[in-house]
Write a protein that holds these residues in place. Structure first.
Motif, PDB file in Angstrom:
ATOM      1  N   LYS A  45       0.829  -1.212   0.000  1.00 45.49           N
ATOM      2  CA  LYS A  45       0.000   0.000   0.000  1.00 45.49           C
ATOM      3  C   LYS A  45       0.861   1.259   0.000  1.00 45.49           C
ATOM      4  CE  LYS A  45      -3.517   2.419   2.744  1.00 45.49           C
ATOM      5  NZ  LYS A  45      -4.371   2.361   3.971  1.00 45.49           N
ATOM      6  N   ASN A  46       1.874   1.285   0.865  1.00 41.54           N
ATOM      7  CA  ASN A  46       2.737   2.462   0.964  1.00 41.54           C
ATOM      8  C   ASN A  46       3.563   2.682  -0.301  1.00 41.54           C
ATOM      9  OD1 ASN A  46       1.802   2.917   3.553  1.00 41.54           O
ATOM     10  ND2 ASN A  46       3.515   1.853   4.540  1.00 41.54           N
ATOM     11  N   THR A  49       1.232   4.321  -2.809  1.00 46.41           N
ATOM     12  CA  THR A  49       0.887   5.686  -2.385  1.00 46.41           C
ATOM     13  C   THR A  49       2.064   6.636  -2.551  1.00 46.41           C
ATOM     14  OG1 THR A  49      -0.717   4.832  -0.786  1.00 46.41           O
ATOM     15  CG2 THR A  49       0.071   7.084  -0.460  1.00 46.41           C
ATOM     16  N   GLN A  52       2.619   7.693  -6.120  1.00 48.91           N
ATOM     17  CA  GLN A  52       1.443   8.234  -6.808  1.00 48.91           C
ATOM     18  C   GLN A  52       0.916   7.271  -7.882  1.00 48.91           C
ATOM     19  OE1 GLN A  52       4.405  10.602  -6.671  1.00 48.91           O
ATOM     20  NE2 GLN A  52       3.574  10.704  -4.609  1.00 48.91           N
ATOM     21  N   SER A  54      -1.777   3.800  -8.618  1.00 48.95           N
ATOM     22  CA  SER A  54      -2.991   3.146  -8.140  1.00 48.95           C
ATOM     23  C   SER A  54      -2.939   1.652  -8.432  1.00 48.95           C
ATOM     24  CB  SER A  54      -4.220   3.753  -8.811  1.00 48.95           C
ATOM     25  OG  SER A  54      -5.380   2.991  -8.520  1.00 48.95           O
TER      26      SER A  54
END
Length: 220
Positions: A45-46, A49, A52, A54
């Protein structure tokens, strides 16, 4: 252009990378084998994120599926499958030994022999040509001073992986070359994109880790 997530928890540390075709866009790793399960979800997830990106834009998810640590393989495949189900993406399973061979395929040698420590004097191993064609299929092997003798008599063989220290104890042939190279998920994209282009996807429901040896669970 394919956006791919590559996951490796098969041997020592855990690592993940996001790649576009063969190019690594982002990478992170965790060196502690006993913490794979608690680390990997947040790490993925990190990584998206912080770059930038998805996960919805992924085209496929690849995992190093063995042989290797039984626990590590289960964590890696479960993570990959869960993401594939949630995101409706195809699954790509890569042989860990082939990833290891691919990581050193530019070396000046005739054959490549990845070796994974399987405790005591046993290793998981295979032998590859420089183009990653399999010469000897994956097997569990108890090593001694005659191991690989026929190959070494006619070829220079590069041994790579965390099983190398065991081989160095018993194999003294002049054609044996030992590498301390450490493979990671960053070595996966060149194989992942090939399987993606060829649509070599694995079944989400029935694919299991490639343990190589039978797994015995304590029922007590």
């Amino acid at each position: 252009m394919a956006l791919l997530l590559n996951i490796d928890t098969a041997v020592d540390g855990a690592s993940i990378c996001i790649s576009k075709n063969e190019t690594v866009l982002a990478y992170t790793e965790h060196p502690t084998p006993t913490a794979h399960a608690s680390w990997i979800g947040n790490a993925i997830k990190n990584l998206f994120t912080s770059n930038q990106l998805s996960m919805n834009d992924l085209d496929a998810i690849a995992v190093s599926n063995g042989p290797g640590s039984y626990t590590g393989l289960r964590i890696g495949l479960a993570t990959a499958k869960g993401l594939c189900f949630a995101l409706d993406k195809p699954l790509i399973c890569l042989n860990t030994l082939k990833i290891m061979a691919s990581a050193v395929c530019d070396a000046d040698t005739d054959l490549i022999c990845p070796v994974i420590d399987a405790r005591r004097m046993e290793v998981y191993t295979a032998v590859y040509e420089k183009d990653l064609t399999i010469r000897t299929p994956p097997e569990a092997l108890i090593v001694n001073d005659t191991s690989y003798a026929a190959l070494l008599d006619g070829s220079r063989v590069l041994f790579t992986g965390n099983g190398v220290p065991k081989l160095q104890q018993v194999i003294k042939h002049s054609n044996a070359i030992f590498s301390n190279n450490r493979y990671t998920a960053a070595n996966m994209p060149v194989l992942t994109i090939k399987q993606y282009v060829e649509q070599q996807f694995d079944d989400l429901s029935y694919t299991e880790p490639f343990y190589l040896k039978a797994v015995y669970f304590n029922k007590n």
